[in-house]
Design an enzyme around this catalytic site. Structure first.
Site, PDB file in Angstrom:
ATOM      1  N   VAL A  24     -39.667 -29.891  29.410  1.00  0.00           N
ATOM      2  CA  VAL A  24     -38.331 -30.488  29.610  1.00  0.00           C
ATOM      3  C   VAL A  24     -38.343 -31.961  29.211  1.00  0.00           C
ATOM      4  O   VAL A  24     -37.485 -32.425  28.442  1.00  0.00           O
ATOM      5  CB  VAL A  24     -37.871 -30.310  31.078  1.00  0.00           C
ATOM      6  CG1 VAL A  24     -36.616 -31.122  31.365  1.00  0.00           C
ATOM      7  CG2 VAL A  24     -37.624 -28.831  31.369  1.00  0.00           C
ATOM      8  N   ASP A 127     -55.311 -13.983  35.272  1.00  0.00           N
ATOM      9  CA  ASP A 127     -56.302 -12.985  34.848  1.00  0.00           C
ATOM     10  C   ASP A 127     -57.199 -13.426  33.684  1.00  0.00           C
ATOM     11  O   ASP A 127     -58.236 -12.833  33.439  1.00  0.00           O
ATOM     12  CB  ASP A 127     -55.597 -11.688  34.429  1.00  0.00           C
ATOM     13  CG  ASP A 127     -54.932 -10.989  35.604  1.00  0.00           C
ATOM     14  OD1 ASP A 127     -55.181 -11.405  36.748  1.00  0.00           O
ATOM     15  OD2 ASP A 127     -54.167 -10.039  35.367  1.00  0.00           O
TER      16      ASP A 127
HETATM   17  O1  F6P Z   1     -51.315 -10.515  36.250  1.00  0.00           O
HETATM   18  C1  F6P Z   1     -51.589 -11.299  37.343  1.00  0.00           C
HETATM   19  C2  F6P Z   1     -51.797 -10.454  38.580  1.00  0.00           C
HETATM   20  O2  F6P Z   1     -52.010 -11.348  39.653  1.00  0.00           O
HETATM   21  C3  F6P Z   1     -52.899  -9.421  38.508  1.00  0.00           C
HETATM   22  O3  F6P Z   1     -54.190  -9.952  38.676  1.00  0.00           O
HETATM   23  C4  F6P Z   1     -52.510  -8.489  39.615  1.00  0.00           C
HETATM   24  O4  F6P Z   1     -53.038  -7.223  39.388  1.00  0.00           O
HETATM   25  C5  F6P Z   1     -51.025  -8.467  39.497  1.00  0.00           C
HETATM   26  O5  F6P Z   1     -50.647  -9.703  38.895  1.00  0.00           O
HETATM   27  C6  F6P Z   1     -50.337  -8.327  40.824  1.00  0.00           C
HETATM   28  O6  F6P Z   1     -48.972  -8.240  40.576  1.00  0.00           O
HETATM   29  P1  F6P Z   1     -47.846  -8.282  41.706  1.00  0.00           P
HETATM   30  O7  F6P Z   1     -47.457  -9.696  41.864  1.00  0.00           O
HETATM   31  O8  F6P Z   1     -46.752  -7.474  41.136  1.00  0.00           O
HETATM   32  O9  F6P Z   1     -48.425  -7.724  42.960  1.00  0.00           O
END
Ligand code: F6P
Ligand code: ADP
Length: 321
Positions: A24, A127
């Protein structure tokens, strides 16, 4: 280019706010209007966006989560959904867009680029599974949270002669488990990428006991081939020498103030995204390569996932003896 939009999408990651602030303010500095889209592709489809001011991004650098909020949206995966999104952007005269998110979000970004919007991606996902960049925004903060938890759990494990199974995030990626395990001194690491039968886990816990260790730490990714509860039930039926306990770290890993590394990465990527958009680059993702920021074509980024070197598994094994 006079008007662009920004969104955060997919799982939130610490540092997303620092990236929003950088985009921004750099945009404003270059005379561009930056529209903030709320709740990712869901908000885009609903036309939920407004012009952002410099004051609106004050005091957010150190905050976890995302002030623009995030969402997952199935409709945007369809051609009709994407056309509707394009219409919403055209209605506002928006020519470019910065998408901050994981590999799924970047797939969406690539689809918008194919429809004529000049898109710049910024990798953000705890991740660290996004291809083409050494690190994504949020990974470092999450790893530090995991290490803090592992250190605490090891204290109580050693005090009681226990083995702990500690589940960390990563549905499809073992990066957090592997790095958390190496840096937190785990005895056993279980990831979605490598086959590790439960019998072998039991054997390694027993080996730790026989070698005279006061505890055994098993770090496993959420996306391992079996559930952590299943593993603990199995281990409880074996003679490993240790009492077994389970700790699932869960979403605590995704919240909190971003580390210095994540603030710097997010800030650099945000500034760079605008500079490159203005220089005419688009359909790419900003990526960290060594100490430098480079770009990777979205087409490549969305075709594959970042893989981990076997070298780290060997290192983990050697150091856990
Ligand atoms: O992609 C990031 C992440 O934190 C993963 O490690 C995990 O499996 C997933 O998102 C969890 O997603 P949610 O927030 O839908 O529970
Ligand atoms: P992340 O970006 O963290 O990987 P997801 O995989 O859940 O998170 O993707 C976030 C959102 O991106 C999805 O809910 C969807 O709206 C959009 N998206 C994901 N894959 C695609 C795709 N192939 N085409 C268009 N949009 C997609």
């Amino acid at each position: 280019m006079k008007r662009i939009a920004i969104m955060t999408s997919g799982g939130d990651a610490p540092g997303m706010n620092a990236a929003i602030r950088a985009v921004v303010r750099t945009g404003i500095e270059h005379g561009i209007e930056v529209y903030g889209i709320r709740q990712a592709y869901t908000g885009l489809l609903a036309g939920d966006m407004s012009l952002m001011t410099s004051r609106e991004v004050s005091g957010i650098l150190q905050r976890g989560g995302t002030i623009l909020q995030t969402a997952r949206n199935e409709e945007f995966k369809t051609v009709e959904g994407q056309r509707r999104a394009l219409r919403r952007l055209n209605e506002r005269g928006i020519e470019g867009m910065v998408v901050i998110g994981g590999d799924g979000s970047l797939r969406g970004a690539s689809a918008l680029n194919a429809l004529g919007i000049k898109v710049m991606g910024i990798p953000a996902s705890i991740d660290n599974d996004i291809w083409g960049t050494n690190m994504s925004i949020g990974v470092d903060t999450t790893l530090n949270i995991i290490l803090d938890a592992l250190d605490r759990l090891r204290d109580t494990a050693s005090s009681h002669n226990r083995a702990f199974v500690i589940e960390v995030m990563g549905r499809n990626s073992g990066y957090l488990a592997l790095m958390g395990g190496i840096l937190g001194g785990a005895e056993i690491i279980i990831t979605p990428e490598i086959d590790m039968p439960m019998e072998e886990v039991a054997q390694q816990i027993e080996d730790s006991y026989v070698r005279g260790k006061s505890h055994a730490i098993v770090v496993m990714a959420e996306g391992a081939p079996y559930k952590s509860t299943q593993l603990v039930d199995f281990l409880n039926e074996q003679e490993t020498g240790f009492e077994i306990r389970l700790s699932i770290l869960g979403h605590i890993q995704r919240g909190g103030s971003p580390s210095a590394f994540d603030r710097l990465l997010a800030t650099r990527m945000g500034v760079n995204a605008i500079e490159r958009l203005l220089a005419g680059e688009h359909n790419v993702m900003i990526a960290l390569d060594g100490r430098d920021l480079i770009t990777q074509p979205l087409e490549e980024v969305t075709k594959q996932n970042r893989s981990m070197s076997n070298h780290y598994y060997d290192m983990a094994w050697m150091l856990s003896r």
